[in-house]
Design an enzyme around this catalytic site. Structure first.
Site, mmCIF file in Angstrom:
data_model
loop_
_atom_site.group_PDB
_atom_site.id
_atom_site.type_symbol
_atom_site.label_atom_id
_atom_site.label_comp_id
_atom_site.label_asym_id
_atom_site.label_seq_id
_atom_site.Cartn_x
_atom_site.Cartn_y
_atom_site.Cartn_z
ATOM 1 N N LYS A 28 20.374 42.908 -7.904
ATOM 2 C CA LYS A 28 20.993 44.124 -7.382
ATOM 3 C C LYS A 28 21.917 44.786 -8.415
ATOM 4 O O LYS A 28 22.137 45.989 -8.373
ATOM 5 C CB LYS A 28 21.786 43.824 -6.109
ATOM 6 C CG LYS A 28 20.998 43.123 -5.000
ATOM 7 C CD LYS A 28 20.279 44.086 -4.128
ATOM 8 C CE LYS A 28 19.662 43.529 -2.847
ATOM 9 N NZ LYS A 28 18.973 42.258 -2.887
HETATM 10 C C1 LIG Z 1 17.787 41.932 -2.231
HETATM 11 C C2 LIG Z 1 17.066 40.753 -2.748
HETATM 12 C C3 LIG Z 1 15.673 40.623 -2.591
HETATM 13 C C4 LIG Z 1 14.863 41.641 -1.830
HETATM 14 O O1 LIG Z 1 14.740 42.851 -2.542
HETATM 15 P P1 LIG Z 1 14.307 44.195 -1.772
HETATM 16 O O2 LIG Z 1 14.450 45.253 -2.794
HETATM 17 O O3 LIG Z 1 15.245 44.342 -0.630
HETATM 18 O O4 LIG Z 1 12.897 43.997 -1.327
HETATM 19 C C5 LIG Z 1 15.069 39.510 -3.154
HETATM 20 N N1 LIG Z 1 15.785 38.563 -3.800
HETATM 21 C C6 LIG Z 1 17.115 38.648 -3.965
HETATM 22 C C7 LIG Z 1 17.839 37.555 -4.674
HETATM 23 C C8 LIG Z 1 17.807 39.749 -3.446
HETATM 24 O O5 LIG Z 1 19.125 39.819 -3.605
#
Ligand SMILES: *Cc1c(COP(=O)(O)O)cnc(C)c1O
Length: 496
Positions: free
Chosen positions: A113
């Protein structure tokens, strides 16, 4: 370039307006009016550049009302070697003959993120300048764990902004909770919700379209925006890393320019994998996009059957950032696949709101299957995969990444497709130390930091300072509210 809404194609807003608003007033999501293209020559050019240069080039295609200086400044502030450990920002590590791990978690909060949330505050404050907006920007975030911390870290003490984060009380890991509740910064607040991630997300979405609250915000010189992956400013930096990753594979001579590469993504809200689809749409030679889910496998069923059905038990898993039954960004994909038919999208989403389900036509389903493969695995299989990857390939995955590795293996067995595949590695394994350690070792110390030490001894992987230093930090936020009172809580926190 202008942007329109998935629920009303007549809406026209600039990039800065789309980023500032977050969500369209009709409840739809902003999407580009048309997609810019990258030729193989363009990609070859990018392969000789740094991550920051690649970012500036890709972002400029979408953010056409930002000046060059503004874009450079946003990128410089977001992607520093100091924050990401090196100038490469992303890292690609070989898993085996056919799979490369695209590590997206070298940023300050140890999850992918950061790739978007380190730059979003700068895109947002620049958008406010371009729009001559003098209001204080209030960011509301519903988080399944990683977004919350990454957003708090990105927005902490950014002038002209405030942030309130809601997380499901029993739906995040102890480390994720500790990361959020110890957050510093004068402009941030964190609050637990009694409910799951979908409850939090739905509540935040209703606040965005609440006329009464909006009016009282305006009166008080404030306005909402969103840092969730429904915001275009979250998504576009994710398109960047897929373009950059392909360019990097070319530069490293792992592939030849033009070779097809598959992409496998552990998926929750569908933002990360949608960015891969958009990169493909722009001309990056991506083949199958493999959508990996945990036991909350609503997307697996959707890709296989064409029926989206959220009426099912919600499972709290060891990959909590993927514990989602309503994947918001799917709406953007469907808008694209159905030929930008806004009435059709409205009908599907009305049906989803009323009955919890909708079914796409055979024609749209066919297009979906042309690009996507869906698969899932449960917690037991996730842990087995962590152990196998560690013992056989010396690669330590976090729980989310392991879901992708497992689904990739199923895909390869079922299809015999041995095209090189980039597997998105989305979190540092130490963020989910308890589950990861219990997958590779028989003894599990009770204390989280003892778990981290044991995992460090076994793997030799260094513990990021961002996690080790939390041990000493005081907890600042202890609040927990029923989901029904989220609106009152927001109003109270903002003094409305
Ligand atoms: C948010 C997240 C996901 C999922 O990603 P999306 O973009 O919501 O599909 C997968 N793995 C981790 C570690 C995340 O923080």
């Amino acid at each position: 370039m202008m942007f329109k809404s998935t629920r009303d194609s007549a809406v026209r807003v600039s990039a800065s307006e789309a980023i500032l608003k977050g969500l369209s007033a009709d409840g739809g999501l902003f999407v580009p009016e048309s997609f810019p293209t990258l030729t193989l020559d363009d990609i070859e050019g990018l392969s000789e550049k740094s991550y920051k240069e690649r970012a500036i080039e890709v972002l400029s295609l979408f953010l056409s009302d930002f000046s060059d200086e503004q874009l450079v400044s946003c990128v410089e502030r977001a992607y520093s070697a100091k924050k990401f450990g090196s100038d490469s920002i992303i890292r690609i590590e070989e898993l085996n003959d056919t799979a490369q791990m695209l590590e997206l978690w070298h940023g300050p909060t140890c999850a992918f993120k950061d790739m978007a949330l380190q730059i979003l505050p700068h895109l947002l404050t620049t958008s406010a300048q371009i729009q001559h907006c003098e209001n204080e920007i209030v960011i509301l975030v519903a988080t399944s764990g990683d977004t919350g911390k990454a957003a708090l870290e990105g927005f902490c003490d950014v002038p002209g902004t405030r942030m309130i984060v809601f997380y499901p009380e029993d739906g995040v890991s102890p480390m994720q909770k500790r990361q959020m509740t110890t957050q510093e910064g004068e402009n941030v607040a964190v609050c637990a919700i009694k409910g799951n991630f979908d409850d939090a997300q739905t509540a935040v979405k209703t606040i965005f379209v609440d006329e009464e609250l909006r009016a009282s915000m305006t009166e008080n010189g404030k306005q909402f925006s969103s840092a969730n992956s429904i915001n275009w400013g979250r998504l576009v930096p994710q398109v960047v890393y897929y373009v950059a990753a392909y360019a990097q594979l070319v530069q490293d001579e792992t592939i030849k320019l033009g070779d097809t590469v598959n992409v496998c993504v552990p998926t929750g809200n569908f933002g990360n994998i949608l960015a891969a689809y958009y990169a493909k749409k722009m001309g990056v030679p991506f083949g199958k996009l493999i959508c990996a889910s945990n036991e909350n496998n609503v997307l697996t069923d959707f890709i296989r059957t064409g029926t989206y059905d959220k009426n099912r038990a919600f499972h709290a898993t060891i990959s909590p950032s993927m514990d989602i039954l309503i994947s918001s960004n799917l709406e953007r994909l469907l808008y694209d696949l159905c030929g930008e038919d806004d009435a059709q999208v409205r009908a599907w989403y009305e049906s989803l709101a009323k009955t919890g389900t909708f079914t796409i036509s055979d024609e749209v389903k066919e297009k979906l299957s042309e690009h996507f493969y869906g698969g899932c695995c449960d917690d037991t299989r996730t842990k087995e995969t962590i152990r196998e990857a560690f013992e056989e390939e010396s690669y330590l995955c976090d729980t989310h990444t392991a879901v992708a590795v497992s689904v990739y293996e199923d895909y390869k067995t079922q299809t015999d497709d041995d095209t090189l595949t980039l597997i998105a590695s989305t979190a540092n394994p130490y963020k989910f130390a308890q589950s990861v350690l219990s997958a590779v070792y028989d003894e599990l110390p009770a204390d989280e930091y003892d778990q981290i030490d044991t995992l460090c001894r076994l793997s030799g992987l260094s513990v990021p300072k961002a996690l080790s230093e939390l041990k000493e930090k005081p907890v600042r936020f202890t609040g927990s509210i029923p989901r029904e009172t989220i609106k009152e809580t927001v109003a109270e926190m903002l003094g409305l």
